[in-house]
Design an enzyme around this catalytic site. Structure first.
Site, PDB file in Angstrom:
ATOM      1  N   SER A 143       0.674  -1.151  -0.191  1.00 39.89           N
ATOM      2  CA  SER A 143      -0.081   0.306   0.118  1.00 39.89           C
ATOM      3  C   SER A 143       0.634   0.807  -0.022  1.00 39.89           C
ATOM      4  CB  SER A 143      -0.806  -0.643   1.248  1.00 39.89           C
ATOM      5  OG  SER A 143      -2.224  -1.145   1.844  1.00 39.89           O
ATOM      6  N   GLY A 155      -1.152   6.910  -1.830  1.00 39.55           N
ATOM      7  CA  GLY A 155      -2.722   6.692  -3.579  1.00 39.55           C
ATOM      8  C   GLY A 155      -3.028   5.424  -3.867  1.00 39.55           C
ATOM      9  N   TRP A 199       0.845   2.157   5.978  1.00 41.61           N
ATOM     10  CA  TRP A 199       0.593   0.890   6.417  1.00 41.61           C
ATOM     11  C   TRP A 199       0.840  -0.350   6.473  1.00 41.61           C
ATOM     12  CZ3 TRP A 199      -3.698   4.188   8.846  1.00 41.61           C
ATOM     13  CH2 TRP A 199      -4.361   4.525   7.912  1.00 41.61           C
ATOM     14  N   ARG A 213     -23.813 -12.874  35.571  1.00 48.07           N
ATOM     15  CA  ARG A 213     -24.786 -10.561  36.099  1.00 48.07           C
ATOM     16  C   ARG A 213     -26.152 -11.498  36.246  1.00 48.07           C
ATOM     17  NH1 ARG A 213     -24.618  -5.729  37.560  1.00 48.07           N
ATOM     18  NH2 ARG A 213     -26.201  -4.360  35.950  1.00 48.07           N
ATOM     19  N   ILE A 268     -24.516  -6.877  25.474  1.00 48.04           N
ATOM     20  CA  ILE A 268     -24.403  -7.907  26.506  1.00 48.04           C
ATOM     21  C   ILE A 268     -23.551  -7.507  28.134  1.00 48.04           C
ATOM     22  CG2 ILE A 268     -24.122 -10.630  27.730  1.00 48.04           C
ATOM     23  CD1 ILE A 268     -24.805 -11.429  24.407  1.00 48.04           C
ATOM     24  N   GLU A 281      -5.561  -5.672   4.474  1.00 45.70           N
ATOM     25  CA  GLU A 281      -5.698  -6.803   3.202  1.00 45.70           C
ATOM     26  C   GLU A 281      -7.221  -7.159   2.293  1.00 45.70           C
ATOM     27  OE1 GLU A 281      -3.562 -10.582   4.368  1.00 45.70           O
ATOM     28  OE2 GLU A 281      -2.785  -9.422   5.783  1.00 45.70           O
ATOM     29  N   GLY A 282      -7.347  -5.934   1.953  1.00 48.80           N
ATOM     30  CA  GLY A 282      -8.680  -6.017   1.318  1.00 48.80           C
ATOM     31  C   GLY A 282     -10.616  -5.291   2.222  1.00 48.80           C
ATOM     32  N   THR A 283     -10.380  -4.291   1.908  1.00 48.16           N
ATOM     33  CA  THR A 283     -11.447  -4.338   2.378  1.00 48.16           C
ATOM     34  C   THR A 283     -13.084  -5.319   2.332  1.00 48.16           C
ATOM     35  OG1 THR A 283     -12.529  -2.291   0.649  1.00 48.16           O
ATOM     36  CG2 THR A 283     -11.315  -1.706   2.208  1.00 48.16           C
ATOM     37  N   GLU A 304     -15.708  -4.320   0.766  1.00 48.51           N
ATOM     38  CA  GLU A 304     -16.329  -3.800  -0.664  1.00 48.51           C
ATOM     39  C   GLU A 304     -15.077  -4.741  -1.312  1.00 48.51           C
ATOM     40  OE1 GLU A 304     -15.663  -1.922   2.407  1.00 48.51           O
ATOM     41  OE2 GLU A 304     -17.130  -1.466   2.523  1.00 48.51           O
TER      42      GLU A 304
END
Ligand code: COS
Length: 380
Positions: free
Chosen positions: A126, A129, A156, A268, A337, A363-365, A367
């Protein structure tokens, strides 16, 4: 079809689980709080053989394959996602690049040191740009006699400030987009290599993410990985495997969220009974558990295909898509919770929530995973 793990795989899973729970859990809290690299955890992972999971036994690795590595990564990430990221990137992107694309000399020179932990490996694709559009990178490699000179800034880069070796992708043909990129193996000790600004992140605070400045780094021809101008395919094919690693991270975080929620819901009490007795809580537990299993099945299918030498890009993207969603869903519901307690640092779900977020980004969004999956059907 057999959904069971072999005896060896179960033993590996158990060993990784005991190690991670005993050694990594407390260190994860400190690394997150102080924002320091999980150096001790990584060193202990090396002693366990977890830095050589993608390295053949002939080069000193533990050669666990994609499925074995996934079993280990799930356990590491359940305890400490910063350690999980470091181990995943080192194995699936750095070691694997040399194990798969390196020549005999490169393998003999680097793999034993990577497997033992003497060298920590990173991956630099990465740039400012070029994130999702990885093919538009501009970091430049210019030929100078037998050598290459690398100039540019990478962004990154996981553990780029503490690594010993980086697989760098640089442009070797200005006019050829994805067909003008070459992969290089460079050592961080070389002149001109400098790590820059460390990002202040929401999560994974024990895994430093930095800028990488390459200022005239001289790289011998012997450190070109694969063929000149064929680096983009290497980068993408490595990411197919890397995404199985990040899917395993998502599963680990999601499982940690589920287990913490089951424990808290049993302890709880409100309105005179444990939270676990309420349908609203049961519905969340059922959703979380089902998503963990769905992610596991997809991830282990992708790993199984990879180990069988079959194409697995689409399946790896599906696995990462689902597992990163499971992690984020699980983390959101785990905090819910736990109520007010979950919003404090007294409970680990607050960290899980922050650590989970990036699994849908790096490692790739999400999308990009959908784009890869859709393209594989539509050939668009
Ligand atoms: N394995 C091997 N080769 C691959 C591949 C894969 N998984 N995916 C693509 N390629 C090859 C293609 O076959 C094509 O080869 P030819 O030049 O021989 O035709 C070449 O790479 C270009 O492929 P494509 O045209 O699909 O490239 P795009 O620029 O459209 O990019 C996406 C494809 C978007 C999928 C890619 O850029 C990507 O994955 N982006 C996300 C990057 C990422 O994950 N960054 C995070 C870095 S680590 S934090």
């Amino acid at each position: 079809m057999d959904f069971s793990l072999s005896e060896d795989q179960q033993m590996l899973q158990q060993a990784a689980r005991e190690f991670a729970q005993n050694e990594l859990v407390d260190r994860a809290v400190v690394a997150d709080r102080d924002e320091v690299f999980v150096a001790d955890s990584v060193r202990m992972c090396a002693e366990m053989g977890f830095l050589g999971m993608a390295v053949p036994e002939a080069h000193g690795g533990s050669e666990l394959g994609a499925l074995g590595s996934s079993l280990v990564l799930i356990e590491l990430n359940k305890a400490c996602a910063s350690t999980g990221t470091t181990i995943s990137v080192h194995n699936s992107l750095a070691c694997e690049s040399i194990a798969r694309f390196g020549n005999d000399e490169q393998q003999a020179r680097y793999l034993p040191r990577l497997a033992s932990g003497e060298m920590l490996g990173a991956y630099a694709l990465s740039e400012a740009g070029s994130g999702s559009d990885a093919g538009s990178l501009v970091c430049k490699a210019t030929q100078d006699g037998e050598d290459w000179i690398l100039d540019g800034t990478k962004l990154w880069i996981s553990h780029g400030s503490v690594c010993d070796l980086v697989v760098v992708f640089a442009r070797t043909d200005a006019d050829a987009r994805t067909r003008g990129i070459t992969a290089f193996v460079i050592e961080s000790a070389w002149d001109g290599y400098k790590s820059g600004k460390q990002e202040l992140k929401m999560g994974l605070r024990g895994s430093p993410t930095v800028e990488l400045h390459l200022d005239g780094v001289r790289v011998p021809a012997a450190n070109v990985l694969g063929e000149v101008n064929k680096g983009f395919g290497i980068a993408m094919s490595l990411l197919d495997g890397g995404r199985i690693g990040i899917a395993s991270q998502g599963i680990g975080i999601a499982e940690a969220c589920l287990e913490a929620s089951i424990k808290y819901a049993g302890e709880r009490e409100q309105f005179g009974k444990p939270l676990a007795a309420f349908g609203a809580i049961q519905e969340k537990i059922a959703e979380m558990a089902t998503r963990v299993d769905a992610a596991k099945l997809l991830t282990w299918r992708a790993a199984w295909l990879k180990d069988a030498g079959e194409p697995h890009g689409r399946e790896a993207s599906m696995a990462k898509l689902e597992a990163s969603r499971a992690a984020n869903y699980g983390a959101k519901e785990a905090v819910q919770i736990h109520g007010g307690a979950g919003y404090t640092r007294d409970f680990p779900v607050e960290r899980y929530f922050r650590d989970a977020r990036v699994t849908e980004i790096y490692e790739g969004t999400t999308e990009i995973q959908k784009l890869v999956i859709a393209r594989s059907y539509l050939r668009a």
